[in-house]
Design a protein around this motif. Sequence first.
Motif, short mmCIF file in Angstrom:
data_model
loop_
_atom_site.label_atom_id
_atom_site.label_comp_id
_atom_site.label_asym_id
_atom_site.label_seq_id
_atom_site.Cartn_x
_atom_site.Cartn_y
_atom_site.Cartn_z
N ARG A 1 -3.46 6.15 4.98
CA ARG A 1 -2.46 6.70 4.05
C ARG A 1 -3.03 7.89 3.29
NH1 ARG A 1 -1.15 2.26 6.92
NH2 ARG A 1 0.95 1.51 6.42
N ALA A 2 -4.26 7.74 2.80
CA ALA A 2 -4.86 8.83 2.04
C ALA A 2 -5.09 10.06 2.92
CB ALA A 2 -6.18 8.37 1.43
N ALA A 3 -5.61 9.84 4.12
CA ALA A 3 -5.88 10.97 5.01
C ALA A 3 -4.60 11.72 5.37
CB ALA A 3 -6.58 10.48 6.28
N ALA A 4 -3.54 10.97 5.65
CA ALA A 4 -2.27 11.62 5.99
C ALA A 4 -1.77 12.47 4.83
CB ALA A 4 -1.22 10.55 6.36
N GLY A 5 -1.94 11.98 3.62
CA GLY A 5 -1.53 12.76 2.46
C GLY A 5 -2.41 13.98 2.26
N MET A 6 -3.72 13.81 2.43
CA MET A 6 -4.64 14.93 2.26
C MET A 6 -4.37 16.06 3.25
SD MET A 6 -8.20 12.81 1.65
CE MET A 6 -8.39 11.69 0.27
N VAL B 1 0.83 -1.21 0.00
CA VAL B 1 0.00 0.00 0.00
C VAL B 1 0.86 1.25 0.00
CG1 VAL B 1 -1.63 1.34 1.38
CG2 VAL B 1 -2.02 -1.10 1.00
N ASP B 2 1.92 1.28 0.82
CA ASP B 2 2.80 2.45 0.86
C ASP B 2 3.44 2.70 -0.51
OD1 ASP B 2 2.28 2.97 3.52
OD2 ASP B 2 4.01 1.82 4.26
N THR C 1 3.65 5.64 -5.77
CA THR C 1 3.64 5.59 -7.23
C THR C 1 2.51 6.43 -7.80
OG1 THR C 1 4.61 3.37 -7.24
CG2 THR C 1 3.47 4.07 -9.24
N ALA C 2 1.33 6.29 -7.25
CA ALA C 2 0.18 7.06 -7.74
C ALA C 2 0.41 8.55 -7.60
CB ALA C 2 -1.08 6.64 -6.98
N ARG C 3 0.99 8.97 -6.50
CA ARG C 3 1.23 10.40 -6.28
C ARG C 3 2.31 10.93 -7.21
NH1 ARG C 3 0.86 9.53 0.29
NH2 ARG C 3 -1.44 9.53 0.37
N ALA C 4 3.27 10.08 -7.56
CA ALA C 4 4.31 10.51 -8.50
C ALA C 4 3.71 10.74 -9.89
CB ALA C 4 5.41 9.45 -8.58
#
Length: 259
Positions: A129-134, A65-66, A71-74
């Motif tokens: 993971r998504a929340a931390a990025g948001m 997942v990490d 990869t998706a964010r890149a």
Amino acid sequence: MKIDPSVSAIVTGGASGLGLATVRALRDAGARVAIFDMNEETGRQAAEATGAAFVKCDVSTDDSVDAAFATARAVNGQERVLVCCAGGGNAIPTVRRDKATGEIRMFPSDQFERVLKLNTVGTFRCVTRAAAGMMTLDPVDGERGVLINTASAAATEGQMGQAAYSAAKAGIVGMTLTIARDLAREAIRVCTIQPGIFDTPAMARVPAEMKQALGAMVPFPPRLGAAEEYAGLALEIVRNGYLNGTTIRLDGAIRMQPR
């Protein structure tokens, strides 16, 4: 939240069924989308057909997942939308007696844990993971992001043999409001969709007569749900800023029977 090319989204289990329909809907609305899925062949086909990016991901492990989020964010930038459709179940009675031998067999604990790990823990793993990025983003129109999870009618009306699946999906329903409260101060919304019986690839193995009978069980409209109807609700949750902390049934008013 307005959906346009400035919005990046991730859909887990996005290579088929409810997930793929959601990928298509998000892409049609202009969003940049990454498909997370275990199946490389169907994932790449789905990405090519929709213009999304495919990232192989096993939601049951931290490392996978990490790496997938990185990869998706890149490729697409930090996501503001996460739709969790990855999941699955099994059909094993809690305890059963063999009709021929009388032998009593218990539900294997490892199989129970596997279903919870895939559905409940896998969803929570992606949500964190998504929340931390948001949280690193500046709010747009007062919010940073939206998290959408997928439960099932089995969460409240599990049929015989669905103990693990019911527990896993009930866990997703149960944590929805709590996560929404945890993330409220960060302007991140959380909702769960609780689908009934949908016409997805998993139903492809079911004989036509059985599918017709299942559809007839639905009060109105008397048919199976369409994946596009799930996707339409997912997009409405993203767009409607006052939807938060709730589970929405999408099932034609069906209440599942014991079998």
